[in-house]
Write a protein that holds these residues in place. Structure first.
Motif, PDB file in Angstrom:
ATOM      1  N   VAL A  24      40.292  26.472  42.685  1.00  0.00           N
ATOM      2  CA  VAL A  24      39.494  27.368  43.524  1.00  0.00           C
ATOM      3  C   VAL A  24      40.249  28.681  43.659  1.00  0.00           C
ATOM      4  N   LEU A  25      39.553  29.775  43.418  1.00  0.00           N
ATOM      5  CA  LEU A  25      40.135  31.116  43.581  1.00  0.00           C
ATOM      6  C   LEU A  25      39.388  31.819  44.708  1.00  0.00           C
ATOM      7  N   PRO A  26      39.954  31.821  45.928  1.00  0.00           N
ATOM      8  CA  PRO A  26      39.296  32.501  47.039  1.00  0.00           C
ATOM      9  C   PRO A  26      39.727  33.963  47.068  1.00  0.00           C
ATOM     10  N   GLY A  27      39.593  34.580  48.214  1.00  0.00           N
ATOM     11  CA  GLY A  27      40.185  35.900  48.323  1.00  0.00           C
ATOM     12  C   GLY A  27      39.369  36.906  49.088  1.00  0.00           C
ATOM     13  N   VAL A  28      40.102  37.712  49.842  1.00  0.00           N
ATOM     14  CA  VAL A  28      39.549  38.906  50.452  1.00  0.00           C
ATOM     15  C   VAL A  28      40.526  40.020  50.130  1.00  0.00           C
ATOM     16  N   GLY A  29      40.061  41.245  50.133  1.00  0.00           N
ATOM     17  CA  GLY A  29      40.977  42.344  49.830  1.00  0.00           C
ATOM     18  C   GLY A  29      40.470  43.152  48.646  1.00  0.00           C
ATOM     19  N   GLY A  63      35.056  30.238  42.201  1.00  0.00           N
ATOM     20  CA  GLY A  63      35.510  31.521  42.743  1.00  0.00           C
ATOM     21  C   GLY A  63      34.712  31.866  43.991  1.00  0.00           C
ATOM     22  N   VAL A  64      35.399  32.447  44.982  1.00  0.00           N
ATOM     23  CA  VAL A  64      34.729  32.811  46.229  1.00  0.00           C
ATOM     24  C   VAL A  64      35.039  34.262  46.568  1.00  0.00           C
ATOM     25  N   CYS A  65      33.986  35.055  46.788  1.00  0.00           N
ATOM     26  CA  CYS A  65      34.077  36.448  47.236  1.00  0.00           C
ATOM     27  C   CYS A  65      34.890  37.270  46.227  1.00  0.00           C
ATOM     28  N   LEU A  66      36.098  37.726  46.604  1.00  0.00           N
ATOM     29  CA  LEU A  66      36.885  38.475  45.631  1.00  0.00           C
ATOM     30  C   LEU A  66      37.206  37.599  44.414  1.00  0.00           C
ATOM     31  N   GLY A  67      37.288  36.300  44.642  1.00  0.00           N
ATOM     32  CA  GLY A  67      37.517  35.355  43.547  1.00  0.00           C
ATOM     33  C   GLY A  67      36.379  35.326  42.535  1.00  0.00           C
ATOM     34  N   LEU A  68      35.198  35.738  42.925  1.00  0.00           N
ATOM     35  CA  LEU A  68      34.091  35.958  41.980  1.00  0.00           C
ATOM     36  C   LEU A  68      34.343  37.247  41.201  1.00  0.00           C
ATOM     37  N   GLN A  69      34.643  38.310  41.936  1.00  0.00           N
ATOM     38  CA  GLN A  69      34.772  39.619  41.288  1.00  0.00           C
ATOM     39  C   GLN A  69      35.911  39.641  40.262  1.00  0.00           C
ATOM     40  N   LEU A  70      36.994  38.918  40.589  1.00  0.00           N
ATOM     41  CA  LEU A  70      38.154  38.923  39.692  1.00  0.00           C
ATOM     42  C   LEU A  70      37.847  38.291  38.341  1.00  0.00           C
ATOM     43  N   LEU A  71      36.799  37.481  38.259  1.00  0.00           N
ATOM     44  CA  LEU A  71      36.439  36.846  36.987  1.00  0.00           C
ATOM     45  C   LEU A  71      35.880  37.850  35.984  1.00  0.00           C
ATOM     46  N   PHE A  72      35.488  39.040  36.466  1.00  0.00           N
ATOM     47  CA  PHE A  72      34.841  40.024  35.609  1.00  0.00           C
ATOM     48  C   PHE A  72      35.868  40.909  34.896  1.00  0.00           C
ATOM     49  N   GLU A  73      35.349  41.825  34.075  1.00  0.00           N
ATOM     50  CA  GLU A  73      36.253  42.606  33.231  1.00  0.00           C
ATOM     51  C   GLU A  73      36.922  43.759  33.969  1.00  0.00           C
ATOM     52  N   ARG A  74      36.190  44.350  34.932  1.00  0.00           N
ATOM     53  CA  ARG A  74      36.731  45.523  35.616  1.00  0.00           C
ATOM     54  C   ARG A  74      35.930  45.773  36.887  1.00  0.00           C
ATOM     55  N   SER A  75      36.467  46.652  37.778  1.00  0.00           N
ATOM     56  CA  SER A  75      35.779  46.973  39.027  1.00  0.00           C
ATOM     57  C   SER A  75      35.894  48.450  39.333  1.00  0.00           C
ATOM     58  N   GLU A  76      34.802  48.998  39.840  1.00  0.00           N
ATOM     59  CA  GLU A  76      34.827  50.396  40.299  1.00  0.00           C
ATOM     60  C   GLU A  76      35.838  50.607  41.414  1.00  0.00           C
ATOM     61  N   GLU A  77      36.177  49.517  42.115  1.00  0.00           N
ATOM     62  CA  GLU A  77      37.109  49.625  43.227  1.00  0.00           C
ATOM     63  C   GLU A  77      38.498  50.033  42.756  1.00  0.00           C
TER      64      GLU A  77
END
Lengths: 254, 215
Positions: free
Chosen positions: B42-47, B77-91
């Motif tokens: 499980v990859l959780p995360g906030v930040g 994956g949860v929250c940021l753990g979802l986003q981290l699975l992708f290739e890149r982020s505008e953030e």
């Protein structure tokens, strides 16, 4: 669809719930966690714990409360009441609180909102505003300190705007005029604040009927309704409140 | 063993206790050897995206995560753990994500209140064992400013309306991930963890604590 929230508020003194203890079939009615779990099961969307402890152990008791709640609750919860410093905020967030609510400390030093929001994110920084009407025409409200006893002379709507500019991510707006009256929320006050800011506003003070919940969402644009006595004393269940709101066309989680 | 990956983000304890509540022990840590023993990750995360990737790199967790996913280990994956699975982020421009799922992460539009905080509905677009016992359009708790934009429509599992329609859940082979926080989404959220435990441990049945009676 984004849903409107119902938030029961529990008053806690030295780690024990002092209002909202009227559940009939509960083992320990003063245990915040047991009550909170009950509200979770009934469908509460969030919970607010207001710590009213007046002693030098206060800080320890609310951190302990946050830790205790975080162990058992599976909905977001906010802790407020006498939180003064960034250290207090950090201790509560580390203990598992989802949000922290600041009131007097923010009025005395709005910069504390900015510091906390920068460090922990606006989403966990709530500013609580206790507002009292000081003139009828034009309508004007002032922010009060110490549970409505001390006027600050600050315009409540202007203060809401400044608090958000400093970094508050949500406003918990209590009408001191309506609090405890069961006459309904202060619609003009709530509407004025909703229109002044671009963050969610939780309406508080005056809920006596389920229609009051509908009115403040529909007519004032509140994102959430906070109530204490109508739920604590089992006049209505959370589910009844939600069904009533849904029947009035307000999107809620049922 | 179920392993919750610790890379210095908050929110780990709440995920761990959600598993405890449904009757499954989950270990929290950042040890690649423990990860390779785990039956589920499980990859959780906030930040923030960039800071999280830097923490994963510093702890030497990027390669083990990619390797375990490739080995077919159930992954959530949860929250940021979802986003981290992708290739890149505008953030965090210029920072490479884990790149497990094709696509990127973009900020919610200025036309809505950002961050998106509160309860919102997940429209379930296709069958998934993680939604067993969860009605379509059930509400979950969200706190986020960025959303994932998968390249392949087939990866989309749920969508949510917030001014725009955004992807709130993805599913790709042994990987599933959600923008919302099941551990803050009451009984139906706990059911997501229960279903994930069932995916990890075939034949496992919960103790029944999630069914409603908390006493």
């Amino acid at each position: 669809m984004h849903l409107k929230r119902i938030i029961p508020c529990l008053d806690v003194d030295k780690g024990r719930v002092v209002k909202g203890t009227n559940f009939v079939d509960i083992r320990d009615a003063g245990d915040p966690v047991e009550l909170a779990s009950r509200y979770d099961l009934e469908g509460a969307d969030e919970l607010v714990f207001l710590d009213i402890t007046a002693s030098h152990e206060k800080r320890d008791t609310i951190v302990e409360l946050a830790r205790h709640c975080a162990e058992e609750l599976f909905i977001p919860f906010t802790i407020g009441g006498g939180i003064r410093t960034e250290d207090d905020v950090r201790a509560l967030l580390n203990a598992g609180a989802d949000k922290v609510s600041l009131n007097s400390a923010a009025l005395n030093d709005p910069g504390v909102l900015a510091v906390c929001a920068r460090r922990y994110g606006s989403q966990c920084i709530v500013v609580a505003i206790d507002a009292k009407q000081v003139s009828a025409d034009p309508p004007r409200w002032e922010a009060f300190l110490n549970g409505g006893r001390v006027s600050t002379g600050r315009d409540a709507v202007a203060w809401a705007r400044e608090a958000v500019a400093q970094g508050a991510g949500e406003i918990l707006l209590t009408s001191m005029d309506r609090d405890g009256t069961k006459d309904g929320y202060d619609i003009p006050l709530t509407r004025a604040v909703v229109q002044a800011v671009n963050v969610p506003v939780i309406a508080s003070g005056g809920a006596g009927t389920l229609d009051h919940l509908v009115e403040v969402v529909r007519d004032a644009g509140a994102d959430a309704v906070l109530a204490a006595s109508i739920f604590h004393y089992h006049e209505y269940t959370i589910r009844e409140a939600k069904e009533h709101m849904a029947a009035a066309g307000i999107p809620v989680r049922i | 063993m179920l392993y919750v990956i610790d890379y210095g983000s908050g929110n780990l304890r709440s995920v761990q206790k959600a598993f405890e509540r449904v009757g499954v022990h989950a270990e929290v840590g950042s040890d690649p050897r423990r990860m390779s023993d785990a039956k589920g990750l499980v990859l959780p995360g906030v930040g923030a995206f960039g800071a999280a990737m830097a923490d994963l790199e510093r702890r030497g967790l990027v390669e083990p995560i990619v390797e375990r996913i490739a080995a077919g280990v159930p992954f959530l994956g949860v929250c940021l753990g979802l986003q981290l699975l992708f290739e890149r982020s505008e953030e965090s421009p210029g920072v490479a994500g884990l790149g497990i799922i094709r696509g990127d992460v973009r900020r919610l539009p200025d036309t809505v209140k950002v961050p998106h905080i509160g309860w919102n509905q997940a429209d379930i677009l296709r069958d998934c064992d993680l939604f067993d016992g969860i009605p379509d359009s059930s509400a979950f708790y969200f706190v986020h400013s960025y959303v994932v934009v998968p390249t392949r429509p087939a990866d989309v599992l749920t969508t949510t309306e917030y001014g725009v329609t955004f992807v709130s859940g993805v599913s790709f082979e042994n990987v599933a991930a959600f923008q919302f926080h099941p551990e803050k989404s009451s009984i139906l959220g706990l059911r997501v963890y229960e279903n994930f435990a069932r995916r990890v441990y075939e034949g496992w049945e919960p103790a029944g604590a999630v069914e409603g009676d908390d006493a």
